[in-house]
Motif scaffolding. Sequence first.
Motif, PDB file in Angstrom:
ATOM      1  N   GLN A 105       0.819  -1.206   0.000  1.00 31.75           N
ATOM      2  CA  GLN A 105       0.000   0.000   0.000  1.00 31.75           C
ATOM      3  C   GLN A 105       0.859   1.265   0.000  1.00 31.75           C
ATOM      4  O   GLN A 105       0.550   2.235  -0.705  1.00 31.75           O
ATOM      5  CB  GLN A 105      -0.924   0.022   1.219  1.00 31.75           C
ATOM      6  CG  GLN A 105      -1.863   1.240   1.233  1.00 31.75           C
ATOM      7  CD  GLN A 105      -2.584   1.399   2.553  1.00 31.75           C
ATOM      8  OE1 GLN A 105      -1.954   1.432   3.607  1.00 31.75           O
ATOM      9  NE2 GLN A 105      -3.886   1.478   2.509  1.00 31.75           N
ATOM     10  N   GLN A 292      -7.078  -4.380   7.109  1.00 36.04           N
ATOM     11  CA  GLN A 292      -7.965  -3.243   6.883  1.00 36.04           C
ATOM     12  C   GLN A 292      -8.969  -3.126   8.024  1.00 36.04           C
ATOM     13  O   GLN A 292      -9.209  -2.038   8.557  1.00 36.04           O
ATOM     14  CB  GLN A 292      -8.688  -3.393   5.555  1.00 36.04           C
ATOM     15  CG  GLN A 292      -9.525  -2.197   5.136  1.00 36.04           C
ATOM     16  CD  GLN A 292      -8.666  -1.018   4.696  1.00 36.04           C
ATOM     17  OE1 GLN A 292      -7.826  -1.166   3.809  1.00 36.04           O
ATOM     18  NE2 GLN A 292      -8.866   0.136   5.301  1.00 36.04           N
ATOM     19  N   GLY A 295      -7.572  -1.678  11.151  1.00 40.66           N
ATOM     20  CA  GLY A 295      -7.012  -0.329  11.070  1.00 40.66           C
ATOM     21  C   GLY A 295      -5.524  -0.280  10.833  1.00 40.66           C
ATOM     22  O   GLY A 295      -4.871   0.735  11.126  1.00 40.66           O
ATOM     23  N   ARG A 296      -4.953  -1.356  10.282  1.00 37.35           N
ATOM     24  CA  ARG A 296      -3.497  -1.388  10.049  1.00 37.35           C
ATOM     25  C   ARG A 296      -3.103  -0.770   8.715  1.00 37.35           C
ATOM     26  O   ARG A 296      -1.912  -0.650   8.422  1.00 37.35           O
ATOM     27  CB  ARG A 296      -2.995  -2.826  10.100  1.00 37.35           C
ATOM     28  CG  ARG A 296      -3.232  -3.559  11.421  1.00 37.35           C
ATOM     29  CD  ARG A 296      -2.418  -2.975  12.555  1.00 37.35           C
ATOM     30  NE  ARG A 296      -2.449  -3.827  13.725  1.00 37.35           N
ATOM     31  CZ  ARG A 296      -1.496  -4.696  14.049  1.00 37.35           C
ATOM     32  NH1 ARG A 296      -0.433  -4.819  13.289  1.00 37.35           N
ATOM     33  NH2 ARG A 296      -1.610  -5.428  15.125  1.00 37.35           N
ATOM     34  N   GLU A 298      -4.241   2.298   7.473  1.00 40.32           N
ATOM     35  CA  GLU A 298      -4.719   3.677   7.423  1.00 40.32           C
ATOM     36  C   GLU A 298      -3.717   4.565   6.701  1.00 40.32           C
ATOM     37  O   GLU A 298      -2.528   4.320   6.752  1.00 40.32           O
ATOM     38  CB  GLU A 298      -4.939   4.195   8.853  1.00 40.32           C
ATOM     39  CG  GLU A 298      -6.027   3.407   9.586  1.00 40.32           C
ATOM     40  CD  GLU A 298      -6.173   3.840  11.031  1.00 40.32           C
ATOM     41  OE1 GLU A 298      -5.313   4.631  11.525  1.00 40.32           O
ATOM     42  OE2 GLU A 298      -7.129   3.413  11.683  1.00 40.32           O
TER      43      GLU A 298
END
Length: 298
Positions: A105, A292, A295-296, A298
């Motif tokens: 990402q 996701q 919250g890893r 973000e």
Amino acid sequence: MNKQVRKIAWIVAAALVFVATAGCVGGGESGAGENAPFRIAVIPVQTEGQLGEAMTRLQSILTEALDREVDIQNYPDYNGVVEAMNFGHVDMAFFGPLTYVVAHQKSGAEAIVVQLVKGKPFYHSYIITHKDHPWNTLDELFADPGAVSFAFGDPSSTSGSLVPGVELKSRGVLVSENESKLKELRYTGSHDVTALAVQNKDVDAGAIDSAIFENLVEQGTIDGDRLKVIWQSDALYQYPWAVKKGTDPDTVKLLQETFAGITDEAVLSGFGISGFAPASNEDYESIRAVAQAEGRLE
């Protein structure tokens, strides 16, 4: 030539020298040219000493295959490998599944090779405890969470933190990465340290990669007769080796073929695996979904 013209000429010349010098300095970075070393970063799945010979032999194999100097470095923490890829300091990296999806990402890293354990690209997260303890299930372990000390590995580890963390949250034991109902929650930084902490009764239980656990037992690093597995996750896709975004297809193909052809026992045993196989970004969709949700990403 008058003074003003000479001054302008001097400024232009100085600027050209600065640009040329900057280009030379930049030549030391990853990807600066064919003569630059091909740099590979490795997460700390085990202590550097245990991986030392494996990385030395792998470095030699890849140097010969690529016809280019290869430099493999063991990094002290998972996030350091992600940032090394993000800032272009390395051409390739050995990630955990979670750190891979984060790196993909952030920088577009692409998984091209996966590890095989007993011929398969899967492993599990284990929760282990000492055999002297009475617990045989998580229900028994967490009957009184306020009396239990627990160890995760690195906060960015898939099997050492993310997946078992989701399980502990579902049981109401874990609130967040740093908040829990446990007597003690610690992060050891690596799987081998977690295993030794449990074996030495420094903590009551801990989360660990199944393949690394079994390899540590086989190597005699830990005593399997003193430990027991009381929880196992669903199958997880194994650790990937990923290249930086934009790596040319010929290099990718050569790396995949070279890794797939490795039979050197020093390399395989060092990483606790049976071999390597081609991989792709799509293989890590399930881990991406969990990351996701937690919250890893973000």
